[in-house]
Design a protein around this motif. Structure first.
Motif, PDB file in Angstrom:
ATOM      1  N   SER A   1       8.026  -0.025  26.066  1.00  0.00           N
ATOM      2  CA  SER A   1       8.406  -1.193  26.854  1.00  0.00           C
ATOM      3  C   SER A   1       9.840  -1.049  27.364  1.00  0.00           C
ATOM      4  O   SER A   1      10.758  -0.883  26.564  1.00  0.00           O
ATOM      5  CB  SER A   1       8.288  -2.464  26.006  1.00  0.00           C
ATOM      6  OG  SER A   1       8.932  -3.544  26.642  1.00  0.00           O
TER       7      SER A   1
ATOM      8  N   ARG B   1       4.169  -7.046  23.842  1.00  0.00           N
ATOM      9  CA  ARG B   1       3.446  -8.273  24.194  1.00  0.00           C
ATOM     10  C   ARG B   1       1.948  -7.984  24.202  1.00  0.00           C
ATOM     11  O   ARG B   1       1.313  -7.915  25.261  1.00  0.00           O
ATOM     12  CB  ARG B   1       3.915  -8.796  25.549  1.00  0.00           C
ATOM     13  CG  ARG B   1       5.408  -9.124  25.612  1.00  0.00           C
ATOM     14  CD  ARG B   1       5.796  -9.598  27.007  1.00  0.00           C
ATOM     15  NE  ARG B   1       7.212  -9.965  27.086  1.00  0.00           N
ATOM     16  CZ  ARG B   1       8.179  -9.114  27.384  1.00  0.00           C
ATOM     17  NH1 ARG B   1       7.886  -7.829  27.615  1.00  0.00           N
ATOM     18  NH2 ARG B   1       9.437  -9.514  27.455  1.00  0.00           N
TER      19      ARG B   1
ATOM     20  N   PHE C   1      -1.869  -8.050  24.357  1.00  0.00           N
ATOM     21  CA  PHE C   1      -2.889  -8.907  24.978  1.00  0.00           C
ATOM     22  C   PHE C   1      -2.305  -9.898  26.007  1.00  0.00           C
ATOM     23  O   PHE C   1      -2.970 -10.848  26.388  1.00  0.00           O
ATOM     24  CB  PHE C   1      -3.690  -9.665  23.915  1.00  0.00           C
ATOM     25  CG  PHE C   1      -4.170  -8.804  22.780  1.00  0.00           C
ATOM     26  CD1 PHE C   1      -5.074  -7.784  23.012  1.00  0.00           C
ATOM     27  CD2 PHE C   1      -3.668  -8.973  21.497  1.00  0.00           C
ATOM     28  CE1 PHE C   1      -5.502  -6.966  21.973  1.00  0.00           C
ATOM     29  CE2 PHE C   1      -4.084  -8.157  20.470  1.00  0.00           C
ATOM     30  CZ  PHE C   1      -5.004  -7.157  20.703  1.00  0.00           C
ATOM     31  N   SER C   2      -1.078  -9.681  26.414  1.00  0.00           N
ATOM     32  CA  SER C   2      -0.446 -10.564  27.396  1.00  0.00           C
ATOM     33  C   SER C   2      -0.457  -9.915  28.783  1.00  0.00           C
ATOM     34  O   SER C   2      -0.381  -8.689  28.911  1.00  0.00           O
ATOM     35  CB  SER C   2       0.997 -10.860  26.992  1.00  0.00           C
ATOM     36  OG  SER C   2       1.707 -11.491  28.046  1.00  0.00           O
ATOM     37  N   ASP C   3      -0.536 -10.748  29.828  1.00  0.00           N
ATOM     38  CA  ASP C   3      -0.439 -10.224  31.183  1.00  0.00           C
ATOM     39  C   ASP C   3       0.932  -9.610  31.450  1.00  0.00           C
ATOM     40  O   ASP C   3       1.100  -8.809  32.367  1.00  0.00           O
ATOM     41  CB  ASP C   3      -0.676 -11.354  32.195  1.00  0.00           C
ATOM     42  CG  ASP C   3      -2.130 -11.827  32.205  1.00  0.00           C
ATOM     43  OD1 ASP C   3      -2.990 -11.071  31.734  1.00  0.00           O
ATOM     44  OD2 ASP C   3      -2.382 -12.972  32.654  1.00  0.00           O
ATOM     45  N   ALA C   4       1.922  -9.987  30.616  1.00  0.00           N
ATOM     46  CA  ALA C   4       3.276  -9.468  30.782  1.00  0.00           C
ATOM     47  C   ALA C   4       3.521  -8.185  29.987  1.00  0.00           C
ATOM     48  O   ALA C   4       4.646  -7.667  29.994  1.00  0.00           O
ATOM     49  CB  ALA C   4       4.299 -10.526  30.380  1.00  0.00           C
ATOM     50  N   ALA C   5       2.501  -7.689  29.315  1.00  0.00           N
ATOM     51  CA  ALA C   5       2.674  -6.498  28.476  1.00  0.00           C
ATOM     52  C   ALA C   5       3.139  -5.315  29.329  1.00  0.00           C
ATOM     53  O   ALA C   5       2.571  -5.048  30.401  1.00  0.00           O
ATOM     54  CB  ALA C   5       1.366  -6.159  27.774  1.00  0.00           C
TER      55      ALA C   5
END
Length: 242
Positions: free
Chosen positions: A226, A232, A234-238
């Motif tokens: 990252s 993050r 399972f987040s769209d922001a991963a």
């Protein structure tokens, strides 16, 4: 023949070190309950983040990631407690030292006297991954410093074998590398050993110390890490892991 595949197994003691200054299971629990963020910039006693970091992924030999989870005092060690000589300790992977310390702490937590284990069918199952110490000690530039202790100080198999040898444990003694799942697989193998009657007591765990920047640079080139220093899942922001 009875089915032992689901025989209950008791966890009787825990020893651990984690980022965030965790030294023991109680401190680990407190960190989880408090939701403490243990991610930091790379500490100076590992490597110079300014020297090895660059925001561009395309710069050779550099990483865009400046963060990680680092165990405090990873190289602190009292050799007298384990009967090791200064030369032997100097050649021993800090991961070995960490395993020895947490093994002793787990036995203390369990109320098991160390002397009672000598000659017992106690198995040691460890998950391992990085080999920074081995790479550094057996680097072509360092061959003149290689002595007899490096053979036992740098090899991954000794993460388990040194514990077995020093404390006279006569059960299975092995290290598994399945990347991020190494300690979980070690726990699985320990449970199998107990259920099969190979071991009367089993020690299971894993260790991973990042001592050199090489793996971090490699994972940066693959785009795994990252750039914002946050995992993050399972987040769209991963945007990678830390």
């Amino acid at each position: 023949m009875s089915d032992v595949s689901h025989t209950p197994i008791a966890i009787i003691g825990i020893g651990c070190r984690f980022p965030g200054g965790v030294r023991g299971p109680r401190a680990f629990w407190d960190l989880l309950v408090a939701g403490t963020d243990a991610v930091t910039e790379v500490p100076a006693d590992r490597w110079s983040v300014d020297r090895h970091a660059h925001p561009s992924r395309d710069v050779a030999g550099k990483t865009y990631a400046r963060w990680g989870g680092f165990v405090d005092g990873a190289t602190d060690f009292d050799p007298d407690l384990f009967g090791l000589t200064p030369r032997e300790v100097a050649s021993a992977d800090p991961q070995q030292r960490l395993v020895l310390q947490t093994f002793v702490e787990s036995m203390r937590d369990a109320g098991v006297p160390l002397r009672s284990l000598r000659g017992s069918r106690t198995g040691v199952f460890m998950g391992g991954f990085t080999l920074d110490h081995l790479v550094a000690r057996l680097n072509q530039r360092n061959l003149e410093t290689v002595d007899a202790y490096v053979a036992t100080g740098a090899m991954m198999t000794l993460l388990a074998n040194r514990v077995s040898y020093l404390f006279g444990l006569e059960g299975p003694s092995l290290v598994v590398d399945t990347a991020c799942s190494g300690s979980l697989v070690a726990l699985h193998l320990a449970a199998q050993s107990l259920r099969a009657g190979e071991s009367d007591l089993a020690v299971a765990g894993g260790v991973n110390l990042m001592l050199e920047p090489g793996v971090t640079v490699a994972e940066s080139k693959a785009g795994m890490l990252s750039p914002t220093g946050r995992s993050r899942a399972f987040s769209d922001a991963a945007d990678g892991y830390v």
